[in-house]
Write an enzyme that holds these catalytic residues in place. Structure first.
Site, PDB file in Angstrom:
ATOM      1  N   LYS A 128       0.846  -1.197   0.000  1.00  0.00           N
ATOM      2  CA  LYS A 128       0.000   0.000   0.000  1.00  0.00           C
ATOM      3  C   LYS A 128       0.881   1.247   0.000  1.00  0.00           C
ATOM      4  O   LYS A 128       1.874   1.317   0.718  1.00  0.00           O
ATOM      5  CB  LYS A 128      -0.909  -0.005   1.231  1.00  0.00           C
ATOM      6  CG  LYS A 128      -1.870   1.185   1.294  1.00  0.00           C
ATOM      7  CD  LYS A 128      -2.758   1.106   2.525  1.00  0.00           C
ATOM      8  CE  LYS A 128      -3.705   2.301   2.611  1.00  0.00           C
ATOM      9  NZ  LYS A 128      -4.582   2.239   3.802  1.00  0.00           N
ATOM     10  N   SER A 135      -9.365   2.304   3.238  1.00  0.00           N
ATOM     11  CA  SER A 135      -8.460   3.002   2.343  1.00  0.00           C
ATOM     12  C   SER A 135      -7.428   2.085   1.682  1.00  0.00           C
ATOM     13  O   SER A 135      -6.665   2.517   0.834  1.00  0.00           O
ATOM     14  CB  SER A 135      -7.710   4.100   3.113  1.00  0.00           C
ATOM     15  OG  SER A 135      -6.899   3.526   4.124  1.00  0.00           O
ATOM     16  N   SER A 148      -9.958   0.281   7.438  1.00  0.00           N
ATOM     17  CA  SER A 148      -9.366   0.389   6.107  1.00  0.00           C
ATOM     18  C   SER A 148      -8.734  -0.879   5.560  1.00  0.00           C
ATOM     19  O   SER A 148      -8.410  -0.946   4.380  1.00  0.00           O
ATOM     20  CB  SER A 148      -8.325   1.513   6.091  1.00  0.00           C
ATOM     21  OG  SER A 148      -8.950   2.757   6.194  1.00  0.00           O
TER      22      SER A 148
END
Length: 457
Positions: A80, A156, A180
């Site tokens: 990420k 996210s 997330s």
């Protein structure tokens, strides 16, 4: 033989061991899927094919020489784009970040992945500063759900979950400040684990502070446990990082959990749940009870803590952006600007009051777990909604946390929480089940997650 991109990480290691597959072949297959599908899904904001193949060739030489570096040597992984990665820019979905860098260092989790010999394919998309529960940004556009590209992947860590669900990588790492990891895992039909706060060290420290956790997104709970054994080691750069565990997660995964006392809360006492999701979770819980878990229906007994969550969250946003002047506002996600302004209105007393709500919530859950070993809920009360929107169209909601009330309370309490896929809606959209345990019971949560995988298929 099964296609490399259909294998779990552990299946891939077994294939390397037997000689049926090489890290170069597995990496080339992953890169091929990225090239084929990512134009539509937008899971990656950076793919470094040359670097990935170079890492794969080194891993292949190690396998041929019978001296592998680590547990998942040669397995492709996606990172990420909030984790610092040496040599690659970490833009965090923001136009405020200078891509020129320099980018000299790895965050703790990335450093451990690199030392293990895994093949890093690239960086996955995130909303700006990882601030919301869907994944889109002015910098990188909208990330879509591999199951249905008209729907959001969640966020996210949406790019990470989409990459795993689409077969672009068997593993990824994400962050979770209010859901997330678990939200996109649920929306995309994969496994997402938020460990106890501090179990996976973070550097730089997240501006969302005590809410922020790092963890794995995978296809199976067993892969999540294996990745935890790699990334869940202390690092001096994170003063909240926990000492090493006495046992491995993969070793504790097979413990006997039959007879364990589990509370099932369909709504936490206040959540309105989509009927299809409610039915699917209830059916799954009955199956787990039939298989030997001692399940009782019980709510933890707390009211929705969203107001306190918003204060802590908005303060983190304001802290992230405090170095930028008003001239930067036109470059920032409009929703993020609103949260920025909200954070600027929070006083020190307001913040301490909100943190006290977190403490009280943690005490309440600690007491609850004196009676119930674990808590099971839906992961989200709704399936993935239309991509490109922060909230479901027509919902009247003001911000993303309003549609994910099962996730953020357990960031406030810093407890481990796991989302596993348990089925799909009539429209084929994945449904997730959440397993929550007391702080420091990460191994137990994973063990029950694996048991649930076996029972539910």
């Amino acid at each position: 033989m099964t296609q490399p991109t259909d294998l779990t990480a552990l299946q891939m290691v077994a294939a390397y061991t037997s000689g049926e597959l090489s890290p170069v072949e597995a990496t080339a297959a992953a890169l091929s899927v990225i090239a084929e599908r990512d134009g539509e899904i937008n899971a990656f904001c950076l793919v470094d094919e040359e670097a990935a193949l170079a890492q794969a060739r080194k891993s292949e030489a190690r396998w041929q020489g019978h001296y592998t570096k680590g547990l998942l040597d040669g397995v492709p992984v996606a990172i990420k784009d909030v984790f610092r990665t040496a040599g690659w820019p970490t833009l965090r979905g923001s136009r405020l970040t200078d891509a020129a860098g320099p980018w000299p260092d790895d965050s703790p989790a990335v450093g451990k992945i690199r030392n293990d010999g895994m093949v890093m394919l690239g960086k996955t998309t995130t909303p700006e500063l990882a601030w919301k529960g869907v994944t889109d940004s002015a910098l990188h556009g909208v990330t879509r759900n591999p199951v249905d590209a008209s729907r959001t992947a969640g966020g996210s860590s949406g790019g990470s979950a989409a990459a795993v669900a689409a077969g672009m990588a068997p593993l990824s790492i994400g962050t979770d400040g209010g859901g997330s990891i678990r939200i996109p895992a649920s929306f995309c039909g994969v496994v997402g684990f938020k460990p106890t706060h501090g179990r996976v060290p973070m550097y730089p420290i997240s501006p969302f502070g005590p809410l922020a956790h790092g963890g794995p997104i995978t296809r199976t709970v067993e892969d999540a446990a294996m990745l935890m054994d790699i990334i869940a080691l202390p690092d001096h750069r994170d003063p909240t990082s926990l000492p090493p565990t006495l046992a491995t997660y993969r070793g504790e995964l097979h413990r006997d959990v039959v007879g364990l006392g589990v509370a099932y809360s369909p709504t936490l006492g206040y959540v309105e749940v989509d009927p299809e999701i409610a039915s699917a979770v209830a059916t799954a819980v009955r199956a787990l009870a039939d298989a030997g878990l001692n399940v009782v229906e019980a709510d933890p007994g707390f009211a929705d803590p969203i107001d306190a969550f918003e204060i802590v969250w908005a303060t983190g946003v304001a802290g992230s952006l405090r170095g930028y002047g008003d001239q930067s506002r036109d470059l920032v996600d409009p929703g993020l600007v609103e949260m920025w302004d909200r954070g600027l209105t929070v006083s020190g007393v307001d913040y301490l009051d909100a943190r006290q709500v977190c403490v009280d919530l943690g005490l309440a859950m600690g007491q609850f777990h004196e009676t119930h070993n674990l808590l099971i809920t839906p992961t989200t009360p709704i399936p993935a909604f239309t991509a490109g929107h922060d909230v479901p169209v027509g919902s009247g909601m003001r911000w993303w946390a309003q549609w994910t009330p099962f996730t953020y309370p357990f960031n406030m309490t810093q407890q481990p929480a796991l989302s596993i896929p348990i089925g799909v809606t009539r429209d084929g959209l994945p449904i997730g089940l959440q397993i929550v345990g007391p702080r420091h019971s990460d191994d137990l949560v994973l063990a029950v997650g694996r048991f649930a995988e076996q029972v539910l298929g």
